[in-house]
Write a protein that holds these residues in place. Structure first.
Motif, PDB file in Angstrom:
ATOM      1  N   VAL A 121      -5.155   1.461  -7.743  1.00  0.00           N
ATOM      2  CA  VAL A 121      -6.289   1.019  -6.940  1.00  0.00           C
ATOM      3  C   VAL A 121      -7.288   2.171  -6.925  1.00  0.00           C
ATOM      4  CG1 VAL A 121      -7.084   0.281  -4.667  1.00  0.00           C
ATOM      5  CG2 VAL A 121      -4.852  -0.491  -5.524  1.00  0.00           C
ATOM      6  N   LYS A 163       3.244  -2.004  -7.031  1.00  0.00           N
ATOM      7  CA  LYS A 163       2.973  -2.923  -8.136  1.00  0.00           C
ATOM      8  C   LYS A 163       3.989  -4.070  -8.147  1.00  0.00           C
ATOM      9  CE  LYS A 163       1.370   0.841 -11.130  1.00  0.00           C
ATOM     10  NZ  LYS A 163       1.612   1.537 -12.415  1.00  0.00           N
ATOM     11  N   VAL A 176      -9.316  -2.938  -7.680  1.00  0.00           N
ATOM     12  CA  VAL A 176      -7.888  -3.110  -7.949  1.00  0.00           C
ATOM     13  C   VAL A 176      -7.695  -3.357  -9.437  1.00  0.00           C
ATOM     14  CG1 VAL A 176      -5.817  -4.436  -7.410  1.00  0.00           C
ATOM     15  CG2 VAL A 176      -7.547  -4.080  -5.653  1.00  0.00           C
ATOM     16  N   TRP A 199      -3.043  -6.309   2.536  1.00  0.00           N
ATOM     17  CA  TRP A 199      -4.037  -5.251   2.362  1.00  0.00           C
ATOM     18  C   TRP A 199      -5.430  -5.836   2.181  1.00  0.00           C
ATOM     19  CZ3 TRP A 199      -2.882  -0.132   2.913  1.00  0.00           C
ATOM     20  CH2 TRP A 199      -1.508   0.183   2.975  1.00  0.00           C
ATOM     21  N   VAL A 235      -4.481  -9.352  -2.227  1.00  0.00           N
ATOM     22  CA  VAL A 235      -3.357  -8.427  -2.235  1.00  0.00           C
ATOM     23  C   VAL A 235      -2.647  -8.591  -0.891  1.00  0.00           C
ATOM     24  CG1 VAL A 235      -2.623  -6.031  -2.365  1.00  0.00           C
ATOM     25  CG2 VAL A 235      -4.551  -6.828  -3.755  1.00  0.00           C
ATOM     26  N   SER A 253       0.592   3.983  -5.277  1.00  0.00           N
ATOM     27  CA  SER A 253       1.493   3.257  -4.384  1.00  0.00           C
ATOM     28  C   SER A 253       1.473   3.888  -3.000  1.00  0.00           C
ATOM     29  CB  SER A 253       2.931   3.255  -4.925  1.00  0.00           C
ATOM     30  OG  SER A 253       3.489   4.558  -4.880  1.00  0.00           O
ATOM     31  N   LEU A 301       2.297  -0.705  -0.346  1.00  0.00           N
ATOM     32  CA  LEU A 301       1.467  -1.186  -1.448  1.00  0.00           C
ATOM     33  C   LEU A 301       2.107  -0.726  -2.745  1.00  0.00           C
ATOM     34  CD1 LEU A 301      -1.322  -2.475  -2.347  1.00  0.00           C
ATOM     35  CD2 LEU A 301      -2.197  -0.122  -2.358  1.00  0.00           C
ATOM     36  N   ASN A 336      -4.210  -1.589   5.524  1.00  0.00           N
ATOM     37  CA  ASN A 336      -3.112  -2.485   5.834  1.00  0.00           C
ATOM     38  C   ASN A 336      -3.569  -3.458   6.922  1.00  0.00           C
ATOM     39  OD1 ASN A 336       0.268  -2.081   7.141  1.00  0.00           O
ATOM     40  ND2 ASN A 336      -0.477  -3.500   5.626  1.00  0.00           N
ATOM     41  N   TYR A 355       0.170  -5.342  -7.607  1.00  0.00           N
ATOM     42  CA  TYR A 355      -0.616  -5.344  -6.383  1.00  0.00           C
ATOM     43  C   TYR A 355      -1.040  -6.738  -5.953  1.00  0.00           C
ATOM     44  CZ  TYR A 355      -1.062  -0.468  -7.865  1.00  0.00           C
ATOM     45  OH  TYR A 355      -0.810   0.811  -8.277  1.00  0.00           O
ATOM     46  N   GLN A 356      -1.471  -7.554  -6.913  1.00  0.00           N
ATOM     47  CA  GLN A 356      -2.093  -8.812  -6.562  1.00  0.00           C
ATOM     48  C   GLN A 356      -1.079  -9.923  -6.325  1.00  0.00           C
ATOM     49  OE1 GLN A 356      -4.896  -9.514  -9.701  1.00  0.00           O
ATOM     50  NE2 GLN A 356      -6.425  -8.150  -8.834  1.00  0.00           N
ATOM     51  N   GLY A 357      -1.414 -10.772  -5.355  1.00  0.00           N
ATOM     52  CA  GLY A 357      -0.628 -11.971  -5.087  1.00  0.00           C
ATOM     53  C   GLY A 357      -1.325 -13.161  -5.708  1.00  0.00           C
TER      54      GLY A 357
END
Length: 320
Positions: free
Chosen positions: A59, A34, A54, A46, A43, A241, A32, A74, A36-38
């Motif tokens: 986080v 940076k 988040v 995760w 995420v 992280s 995890l 995870n 973080y977001q897709g």
């Protein structure tokens, strides 16, 4: 001059090679980092539960509020038999003398099940690394808090909060990691059936051993996660992280380690539970209690003097 330039070039080459080696062995699907977001609010790899939030920089598993819990998990089971997990985190809050409860890093069979153990389930299967910050500790201890400890469970052991889990702990160490201005790190290494926990909490950029435990049996196919909880006391628990590295261990064989039952050869000796002493009164509370007692004494004295005078007056009237 030429030697200086050559030295700089060699350093750059070493740094590039080292970075490429790290990226090659870092398992992105179990890490995890940076940003973080897709896509959207998701995420990749995760899942989140509870109060977890988040943000662009961290986080937040729990905020600095009472009776909160959260977790991140995870979504891909880990099939790497020898690994090292690096967790960069911060624990901080407004409390100076009283704070808690703490957080836990998990490698377990089950995921996303809320419970009483730092926000996760009790009687779990797998490994837990507890970062216990609860300042008003439970039971009889020979250590101070914050305290890092480990527990291996096959689903039959109960984590006893009243004893801070000391009767099921493998080992532990004291750490000064709360409310520091720099980042703090913990590394969890598992290879050759040996668990090693290292910390970097002194802002020196180097890990030092917290403890090492041999004879630890962990299967493949479990999930990594982090959970945290607050009670009457609270803190912010932030994850910056998580990075999982595959270790090139010489003991890796074709053995099917997915069938292994989690176990450990040794545990720390159990300690009897001792009730916490009642907290001492604060100076303000003591002042008001003493003031109330003083005013009560004055009121009784005034009432006594008035009664005495009334009796004297009655006696004089009878005399005349």
């Amino acid at each position: 001059m030429h030697k200086t330039v050559l030295s700089i070039l060699l350093s750059l080459i070493v740094a590039v090679v080292s970075n490429e080696w790290q990226q090659e062995y870092m398992k992105r699907e179990h890490s995890l980092i940076k940003p973080y977001q897709g896509k959207g609010m998701m995420v990749p790899f995760w899942d989140f539960q509870g109060i977890t939030l988040v943000t662009p920089n961290y986080v937040r598993v729990t905020p600095d509020r009472q009776s909160q819990s959260g977790s991140l998990w995870n979504s891909i089971p880990c099939t790497v038999p020898a690994w090292e997990m690096h967790v960069n985190f911060k624990i901080h809050g407004h409390g100076k003398d009283l704070f808690g409860d703490g957080m836990a890093i998990w490698y377990t069979k089950d995921r996303m099940i809320q419970g009483p153990v730092f926000g996760n389930m009790d009687y779990f299967h797998g490994l837990a690394i507890f970062i216990d910050t609860y300042s008003n500790h439970n039971g009889e201890h020979n250590h101070q808090h914050p305290f890092i400890s480990a527990m291996v469970n096959n689903g039959t052991l109960h984590y006893d909060h009243d004893r801070d889990g000391t009767h099921t702990s493998l080992a532990g160490c004291e750490v000064k990691l709360r409310n520091v201005y720099y980042d703090t790190h913990v590394a969890i290494r598992y290879e050759k059936n040996t668990l090693t926990v290292l910390t970097d909490v002194d802002n020196k950029g180097e890990f030092k051993e917290c403890f090492k435990a041999s004879g630890v049996m962990l299967p493949t196919g479990y999930y990594f996660g982090v959970s945290a909880a607050t009670g009457e006391l609270s803190d912010n628990h932030d994850i910056l992280s998580m990075r999982l590295y595959e270790l090139d261990s010489s003991d890796v064989t074709s053995e099917d380690r997915s069938k292994i039952i989690p176990s450990a050869e040794k545990f720390e000796s159990p300690r009897d539970h001792v009730d916490d002493p009642k907290p001492a009164w604060s100076g303000t509370k003591t002042f008001f209690v003493m003031l109330l007692i003083f005013l009560l004494i004055i009121a009784i004295a005034i009432a006594g003097i008035s009664w005495y005078r009334d009796q004297q007056e009655q006696a004089k009237k009878r005399f005349y």
